[in-house]
Write an enzyme that holds these catalytic residues in place. Structure first.
Site, PDB file in Angstrom:
ATOM      1  N   PRO A 285       0.786  -1.231   0.000  1.00 61.80           N
ATOM      2  CA  PRO A 285       0.000   0.000   0.000  1.00 61.80           C
ATOM      3  C   PRO A 285       0.818   1.281   0.000  1.00 61.80           C
ATOM      4  O   PRO A 285       1.865   1.370   0.644  1.00 61.80           O
ATOM      5  CB  PRO A 285      -0.831  -0.109   1.281  1.00 61.80           C
ATOM      6  CG  PRO A 285      -0.169  -1.139   2.109  1.00 61.80           C
ATOM      7  CD  PRO A 285       0.514  -2.071   1.166  1.00 61.80           C
ATOM      8  N   ASN A 286       0.289   2.222  -0.733  1.00 58.90           N
ATOM      9  CA  ASN A 286       0.798   3.604  -0.829  1.00 58.90           C
ATOM     10  C   ASN A 286       2.057   3.745  -1.673  1.00 58.90           C
ATOM     11  O   ASN A 286       2.503   4.863  -1.929  1.00 58.90           O
ATOM     12  CB  ASN A 286       1.029   4.214   0.573  1.00 58.90           C
ATOM     13  CG  ASN A 286      -0.240   4.221   1.405  1.00 58.90           C
ATOM     14  OD1 ASN A 286      -1.249   4.741   0.957  1.00 58.90           O
ATOM     15  ND2 ASN A 286      -0.208   3.614   2.574  1.00 58.90           N
TER      16      ASN A 286
ATOM     17  N   ARG B 119       4.790  11.159  -2.307  1.00 58.40           N
ATOM     18  CA  ARG B 119       4.591  10.700  -0.929  1.00 58.40           C
ATOM     19  C   ARG B 119       5.876  10.898  -0.116  1.00 58.40           C
ATOM     20  O   ARG B 119       6.890  10.237  -0.390  1.00 58.40           O
ATOM     21  CB  ARG B 119       4.239   9.211  -0.957  1.00 58.40           C
ATOM     22  CG  ARG B 119       4.135   8.581   0.394  1.00 58.40           C
ATOM     23  CD  ARG B 119       4.084   7.071   0.304  1.00 58.40           C
ATOM     24  NE  ARG B 119       3.981   6.529   1.639  1.00 58.40           N
ATOM     25  CZ  ARG B 119       4.279   5.289   1.968  1.00 58.40           C
ATOM     26  NH1 ARG B 119       4.678   4.432   1.049  1.00 58.40           N
ATOM     27  NH2 ARG B 119       4.156   4.881   3.202  1.00 58.40           N
TER      28      ARG B 119
ATOM     29  N   TYR C  21      11.158   8.886   1.042  1.00 59.43           N
ATOM     30  CA  TYR C  21      11.143   7.867  -0.005  1.00 59.43           C
ATOM     31  C   TYR C  21      11.773   8.312  -1.324  1.00 59.43           C
ATOM     32  O   TYR C  21      11.851   7.524  -2.260  1.00 59.43           O
ATOM     33  CB  TYR C  21       9.694   7.403  -0.249  1.00 59.43           C
ATOM     34  CG  TYR C  21       9.072   6.775   0.979  1.00 59.43           C
ATOM     35  CD1 TYR C  21       9.571   5.585   1.494  1.00 59.43           C
ATOM     36  CD2 TYR C  21       8.005   7.384   1.644  1.00 59.43           C
ATOM     37  CE1 TYR C  21       9.029   5.002   2.627  1.00 59.43           C
ATOM     38  CE2 TYR C  21       7.445   6.811   2.786  1.00 59.43           C
ATOM     39  CZ  TYR C  21       7.958   5.629   3.268  1.00 59.43           C
ATOM     40  OH  TYR C  21       7.428   5.060   4.393  1.00 59.43           O
TER      41      TYR C  21
ATOM     42  N   ASN D 126       8.018  -5.597  -1.348  1.00 62.64           N
ATOM     43  CA  ASN D 126       7.980  -4.491  -0.394  1.00 62.64           C
ATOM     44  C   ASN D 126       6.561  -4.481   0.176  1.00 62.64           C
ATOM     45  O   ASN D 126       5.641  -3.955  -0.456  1.00 62.64           O
ATOM     46  CB  ASN D 126       8.312  -3.164  -1.065  1.00 62.64           C
ATOM     47  CG  ASN D 126       8.375  -2.022  -0.052  1.00 62.64           C
ATOM     48  OD1 ASN D 126       7.906  -2.155   1.074  1.00 62.64           O
ATOM     49  ND2 ASN D 126       8.947  -0.905  -0.463  1.00 62.64           N
TER      50      ASN D 126
ATOM     51  N   ALA E 101       3.366  -0.871   4.665  1.00 61.44           N
ATOM     52  CA  ALA E 101       2.894  -0.887   6.060  1.00 61.44           C
ATOM     53  C   ALA E 101       2.464  -2.279   6.522  1.00 61.44           C
ATOM     54  O   ALA E 101       2.519  -2.581   7.725  1.00 61.44           O
ATOM     55  CB  ALA E 101       1.752   0.108   6.234  1.00 61.44           C
TER      56      ALA E 101
ATOM     57  N   GLU F 169      12.605  -9.578   1.074  1.00 59.12           N
ATOM     58  CA  GLU F 169      11.841  -8.417   1.563  1.00 59.12           C
ATOM     59  C   GLU F 169      12.672  -7.165   1.279  1.00 59.12           C
ATOM     60  O   GLU F 169      13.873  -7.146   1.577  1.00 59.12           O
ATOM     61  CB  GLU F 169      11.618  -8.590   3.080  1.00 59.12           C
ATOM     62  CG  GLU F 169      10.933  -7.412   3.747  1.00 59.12           C
ATOM     63  CD  GLU F 169      10.909  -7.571   5.278  1.00 59.12           C
ATOM     64  OE1 GLU F 169      11.378  -8.609   5.794  1.00 59.12           O
ATOM     65  OE2 GLU F 169      10.441  -6.629   5.934  1.00 59.12           O
TER      66      GLU F 169
ATOM     67  N   HIS G 171      12.819  -2.712   1.381  1.00 60.45           N
ATOM     68  CA  HIS G 171      12.264  -1.421   1.793  1.00 60.45           C
ATOM     69  C   HIS G 171      13.134  -0.318   1.212  1.00 60.45           C
ATOM     70  O   HIS G 171      14.364  -0.439   1.187  1.00 60.45           O
ATOM     71  CB  HIS G 171      12.229  -1.298   3.316  1.00 60.45           C
ATOM     72  CG  HIS G 171      11.381  -2.345   3.957  1.00 60.45           C
ATOM     73  ND1 HIS G 171      10.010  -2.267   3.973  1.00 60.45           N
ATOM     74  CD2 HIS G 171      11.703  -3.523   4.551  1.00 60.45           C
ATOM     75  CE1 HIS G 171       9.531  -3.343   4.574  1.00 60.45           C
ATOM     76  NE2 HIS G 171      10.532  -4.129   4.931  1.00 60.45           N
TER      77      HIS G 171
ATOM     78  N   ARG H 191      13.521   4.418  11.970  1.00 58.44           N
ATOM     79  CA  ARG H 191      12.361   5.330  11.979  1.00 58.44           C
ATOM     80  C   ARG H 191      11.491   5.103  13.225  1.00 58.44           C
ATOM     81  O   ARG H 191      12.010   4.674  14.251  1.00 58.44           O
ATOM     82  CB  ARG H 191      11.588   5.127  10.667  1.00 58.44           C
ATOM     83  CG  ARG H 191      12.457   5.436   9.436  1.00 58.44           C
ATOM     84  CD  ARG H 191      11.719   5.208   8.143  1.00 58.44           C
ATOM     85  NE  ARG H 191      10.529   6.053   8.054  1.00 58.44           N
ATOM     86  CZ  ARG H 191       9.512   5.800   7.220  1.00 58.44           C
ATOM     87  NH1 ARG H 191       9.567   4.765   6.391  1.00 58.44           N
ATOM     88  NH2 ARG H 191       8.462   6.605   7.186  1.00 58.44           N
TER      89      ARG H 191
HETATM   90  C1  DQA Z   1       8.422   0.991   3.426  1.00 58.51           C
HETATM   91  C2  DQA Z   1       8.581   1.231   4.931  1.00 58.51           C
HETATM   92  C3  DQA Z   1       7.275   1.017   5.662  1.00 58.51           C
HETATM   93  O1  DQA Z   1       7.443   1.283   7.045  1.00 58.51           O
HETATM   94  C4  DQA Z   1       6.207   1.952   5.134  1.00 58.51           C
HETATM   95  O2  DQA Z   1       4.968   1.675   5.745  1.00 58.51           O
HETATM   96  C5  DQA Z   1       6.099   1.932   3.652  1.00 58.51           C
HETATM   97  C6  DQA Z   1       7.307   1.851   2.855  1.00 58.51           C
HETATM   98  C7  DQA Z   1       9.705   1.328   2.659  1.00 58.51           C
HETATM   99  O3  DQA Z   1       9.811   0.924   1.510  1.00 58.51           O
HETATM  100  O4  DQA Z   1      10.580   2.007   3.187  1.00 58.51           O
HETATM  101  O5  DQA Z   1       5.025   2.103   3.108  1.00 58.51           O
HETATM  102  O6  DQA Z   1       8.123  -0.375   3.217  1.00 58.51           O
END
Ligand code: DQA
Length: 144
Positions: free
Chosen positions: A10-11, A18, A23, A74, A77, A98, A100, A107
């Site tokens: 998500p997002n 964003r 990011y 990825n 959240a 995995e 990120h 963080r």
């Molecule tokens: C994320 C880190 C997560 O904590 C966050 O909720 C994201 C992006 C990252 O790529 O740094 O949406 O996965």
């Protein structure tokens, strides 16, 4: 060409606008183009997807399990609280990496837990878009 699925939670479709200070300014579309290029350069065929829907992501993980296809994910959240995503990952038999963009453990405290890491082959965090390139390279090293 070996297939790899690159699944984004998500997002992440909002990358570019964003929280760019966290990011970066690369848009999701630009990230997809880069992943595609990196994958091709490594002899991989990347199927790159994004969803804001937990059920859809679980469905993709089930398909990946059925096809025994390696996954770079990825979970965004979902990383921090989705036991359903973790359990779906546990079904996979091919490698799961995995990734990120940011370094979640540097963080907020709620980001320090990943419920996915324990069922992943490994985790790459904190290198921005290059986290995906590193994951693709790591995957090549894991292939038979
Ligand atoms: C994320 C880190 C997560 O904590 C966050 O909720 C994201 C992006 C990252 O790529 O740094 O949406 O996965």
């Amino acid at each position: 060409m070996t297939d790899v699925w690159v699944l984004n939670g998500p997002n992440l479709n909002r990358l570019g606008t964003r929280e760019p200070e966290v990011y970066g300014s690369l848009s999701y579309e630009e990230l997809v183009a880069r992943i595609d290029d990196w994958a091709q350069g490594l002899g991989l065929n990347a199927d790159i997807r994004q969803t804001n829907d937990e059920a859809e992501l679980i469905g993709w993980l089930h398909e990946a399990a059925d096809l025994t296809v390696p996954v770079i994910m990825n979970p965004a959240a979902f990383t921090h609280y989705s036991y359903a995503i973790r359990d779906a990952c546990a079904i996979l038999t091919a490698p799961l990496i995995e990734v990120h963009l940011s370094n979640p453990v540097a963080r907020e405290e709620f980001r320090h837990t990943s419920v996915v890491s324990g069922v992943a082959t490994g985790t790459i965090s904190g290198f921005g878009a290059n986290s995906y390139e590193l994951a693709l390279r790591a995957l090549v090293g894991l292939l038979p």
